[in-house]
Design an enzyme around this catalytic site. Structure first.
Site, short mmCIF file in Angstrom:
data_model
loop_
_atom_site.label_atom_id
_atom_site.label_comp_id
_atom_site.label_asym_id
_atom_site.label_seq_id
_atom_site.Cartn_x
_atom_site.Cartn_y
_atom_site.Cartn_z
N ALA A 60 0.84 -1.21 0.00
CA ALA A 60 0.00 0.00 0.00
C ALA A 60 0.87 1.25 0.00
O ALA A 60 0.57 2.23 -0.70
CB ALA A 60 -0.94 -0.01 1.21
N ILE A 63 2.44 1.85 -3.51
CA ILE A 63 1.44 2.38 -4.45
C ILE A 63 1.12 3.83 -4.12
O ILE A 63 1.07 4.68 -5.02
CB ILE A 63 0.19 1.48 -4.47
CG1 ILE A 63 0.54 0.14 -5.13
CG2 ILE A 63 -0.98 2.17 -5.16
CD1 ILE A 63 -0.51 -0.94 -5.00
N GLU A 64 0.93 4.15 -2.84
CA GLU A 64 0.63 5.53 -2.47
C GLU A 64 1.80 6.46 -2.77
O GLU A 64 1.61 7.58 -3.25
CB GLU A 64 0.25 5.64 -1.00
CG GLU A 64 -0.12 7.06 -0.63
CD GLU A 64 -0.87 7.16 0.68
OE1 GLU A 64 -0.85 8.27 1.24
OE2 GLU A 64 -1.47 6.17 1.13
N THR A 65 3.01 6.01 -2.53
CA THR A 65 4.18 6.83 -2.80
C THR A 65 4.29 7.15 -4.29
O THR A 65 4.48 8.31 -4.67
CB THR A 65 5.46 6.12 -2.31
OG1 THR A 65 5.38 5.98 -0.89
CG2 THR A 65 6.70 6.90 -2.69
N SER A 68 1.55 9.54 -5.31
CA SER A 68 1.80 10.87 -4.76
C SER A 68 2.90 11.60 -5.50
O SER A 68 2.78 12.81 -5.78
CB SER A 68 2.16 10.76 -3.27
OG SER A 68 1.08 10.25 -2.54
#
Length: 153
Positions: A60, A63-65, A68
């Protein structure tokens, strides 16, 4: 994208070490533009949970990094920054070792929000996790957690 492309900020991001989570995880950006971000990570003991497989939070977080970074690179030329609102990650295949490769691409880049989709694959190219991240686009004067957004914290 050609090697050394001035629109690719991967090397600058890696050298800056501005993201503590990225540094702690050993995530390396391979390509970083406002149109897509790619990274890799060599699995180590710090990535595994009690059953010896990569922790879902690592998937997670990757993917978020990536979402972003890509969303920020798209917003920065207008003086804006971004912050995550939602991260929905699905875990499809357990991984114990090896190199993970990940990518994220925009699905929608509006004036107020962006939506990015990401995936994490193992060394054999098998899909291990997928996710979708929704990000809020902040105006240059926005305050986030008591500081102007984008200011080092």
């Amino acid at each position: 994208m050609a090697e050394g492309d001035p629109e690719d900020f991967a090397a600058a991001f890696n050298a800056a070490s501005i993201d503590g989570w990225v540094s702690a995880m050993g995530l390396r950006l391979v390509r970083a533009t406002g149109d897509g971000v790619e990274a890799e990570l060599d699995v180590g003991p710090q990535h595994r949970q009690a059953y010896g497989i990569v922790h879902g939070g690592v998937h997670a977080g990757i993917i978020e990094t990536l979402a972003s970074v890509g969303a920020a690179l798209h917003a920065l030329p207008e003086g804006r920054s971004v912050v995550g609102l939602e991260n929905h990650t699905s875990f499809l295949r357990a991984v114990r070792s090896g190199r993970l490769r990940a990518e994220a691409r925009p699905l929608d880049r509006g004036r107020r929000t962006q939506v990015w989709e990401g995936s994490v694959r193992d060394e054999q190219g098998r899909l291990c996790a997928t996710g979708r991240v929704r990000l809020l686009v902040l105006e240059p004067d926005a305050v986030l957690a008591g500081q102007r957004a984008g200011a080092p914290g």
